[in-house]
Design an enzyme around this catalytic site. Sequence first.
Site, PDB file in Angstrom:
ATOM      1  N   SER A   1     -18.051 -84.504  23.779  1.00 51.79           N
ATOM      2  CA  SER A   1     -18.363 -83.166  23.274  1.00 51.79           C
ATOM      3  C   SER A   1     -19.571 -83.149  22.354  1.00 51.79           C
ATOM      4  O   SER A   1     -20.243 -82.119  22.226  1.00 51.79           O
ATOM      5  CB  SER A   1     -17.146 -82.592  22.540  1.00 51.79           C
ATOM      6  OG  SER A   1     -16.758 -83.442  21.475  1.00 51.79           O
TER       7      SER A   1
ATOM      8  N   ASP B   1     -13.001 -78.890  10.775  1.00 49.72           N
ATOM      9  CA  ASP B   1     -13.574 -79.804  11.772  1.00 49.72           C
ATOM     10  C   ASP B   1     -14.803 -80.453  11.158  1.00 49.72           C
ATOM     11  O   ASP B   1     -15.849 -79.819  10.997  1.00 49.72           O
ATOM     12  CB  ASP B   1     -13.946 -79.021  13.035  1.00 49.72           C
ATOM     13  CG  ASP B   1     -14.478 -79.917  14.164  1.00 49.72           C
ATOM     14  OD1 ASP B   1     -14.859 -81.068  13.884  1.00 49.72           O
ATOM     15  OD2 ASP B   1     -14.514 -79.451  15.315  1.00 49.72           O
TER      16      ASP B   1
ATOM     17  N   HIS C   1     -17.659 -81.965  14.697  1.00 51.22           N
ATOM     18  CA  HIS C   1     -18.625 -81.207  15.484  1.00 51.22           C
ATOM     19  C   HIS C   1     -19.584 -80.440  14.579  1.00 51.22           C
ATOM     20  O   HIS C   1     -19.364 -80.333  13.375  1.00 51.22           O
ATOM     21  CB  HIS C   1     -17.888 -80.282  16.455  1.00 51.22           C
ATOM     22  CG  HIS C   1     -17.032 -81.020  17.441  1.00 51.22           C
ATOM     23  ND1 HIS C   1     -15.700 -81.279  17.215  1.00 51.22           N
ATOM     24  CD2 HIS C   1     -17.337 -81.585  18.634  1.00 51.22           C
ATOM     25  CE1 HIS C   1     -15.203 -81.964  18.229  1.00 51.22           C
ATOM     26  NE2 HIS C   1     -16.175 -82.175  19.107  1.00 51.22           N
TER      27      HIS C   1
END
Length: 459
Positions: free
Chosen positions: A173, A435, A438
């Site tokens: 990702s 998070d 990311h």
Amino acid sequence: MKAQHSNGRGRSPFLTSYALTLAFITFVSVLYFKDFSSTLHQPFLHRPPPHHRRGGQISRPLRHAHHGGNGNAAEHHRAAAAAQQLPFAVGAAPAGCDVGLGEWVYDEAARPWYQEEECPYIQPQLTCQAHGRPDKGYQHWRWQPRGCSLPSFNATLMLEMLRGKRMLFVGDSLNRGQYVSLVCLLHRLIPESSKSMETFDSLTVFRAKDYNATIEFYWAPFLAESNSDDAVVHRIADRIVRGTSIEKHAKFWNGADILVFNTYLWWMTGQKMKILTTFTDGTSAIFPTPSNSRQNSFEDKNKDIIEMETEDAYGMVLKAVLKWVESNMDPKTSRVFFVTMSPTHTRSKDWGEDTDGNCYNQTTPIKDLSYWGPGTSKGLMSVIGEVFGTSNIPVGVVNITQLSEYRKDAHTQIYKKQWNPLTPEQIANPKSYADCTHWCLPGLQDTWNELLYSKLFFP
């Protein structure tokens, strides 16, 4: 007394030697002045040169980089000539410039290159403004290498150089975020009717129809086959990699003109890696297995699994990928890159704060230029250098790790689409679900593409 003749036979030996010496010094001085003058007038690589189409092809004039007082001019010209031989290269990087070393400079005038709402391709997991992030400072930081500058990102040049080509990102990702960033940097130059993005299982394809070009992303978090290969359902705690088996994925890599690999995050289990042994030809196994072993699937109850140190397993898979690259990529027409590790910021104590926080509510970069977080493995970093340092064809290592270590402010934090409904406990303690892996777009990953652009066109 007879007059002396003009043939010089009566001239003093000392005067003759002096005249020759003076002439030689004058001659050398003229040559040196010409070389020094030309060096002073060589332009710095702030932006790519203009290009002219010739029957659908792009001319690639040789560019001379500023020497910055470092290195020998002749050596630099030889390096520039060597770089010019690489596909897609239009010039050479400044001599002695390590773009991975530098500092972040706050620059509201030059950053960001695009607005979040202007790029419809950003996944909702990365649209921080749309999900309520109150600040925008993370969008305005520009990376400034020490003693040199990166070439300015030129979207027109890149699209022209991708004409008729296929560029493919392969990885997890984090690599997908870099892929989307690049699409956002380029798509504004393409009419709405001439671009599209589609997803086919693990493969996402952005088409620039007027350029007959595609920029693609392929989901393969370990590069080798694994039980986390499903593009949607891949959150598996007990991760298993099938040895050096990359054929399942590599068939999608064939035909790419530019390949950009990454793999790191999914290896960080905190334990040894589980490797599923398998047969490559029906008669021999990659790893020693019992005599009654068979080719097992990840779902088999009787799986033959061995455990390896993460560095050993990581190196094993990178070597398998490199072997495929050397066998399937033509260095005369294609380029291969590997993007290094993307750091996390899960403990504020790591960068000197007296709290038990993390990346949540962080709004400025880390100032300590020696900072290296505990979540980034120097062991795996060294494996990258060891493996790709032995390559028979050029593999450009895009080192994004150190500069990303400073960016504790650039993560999505809590400002993203959540995979699952939040509990009352989480809502009461936002840092508990922040998070810190990311990154928001626009943001840090645009700089990753700035480095990739530099490696691709100005190696």
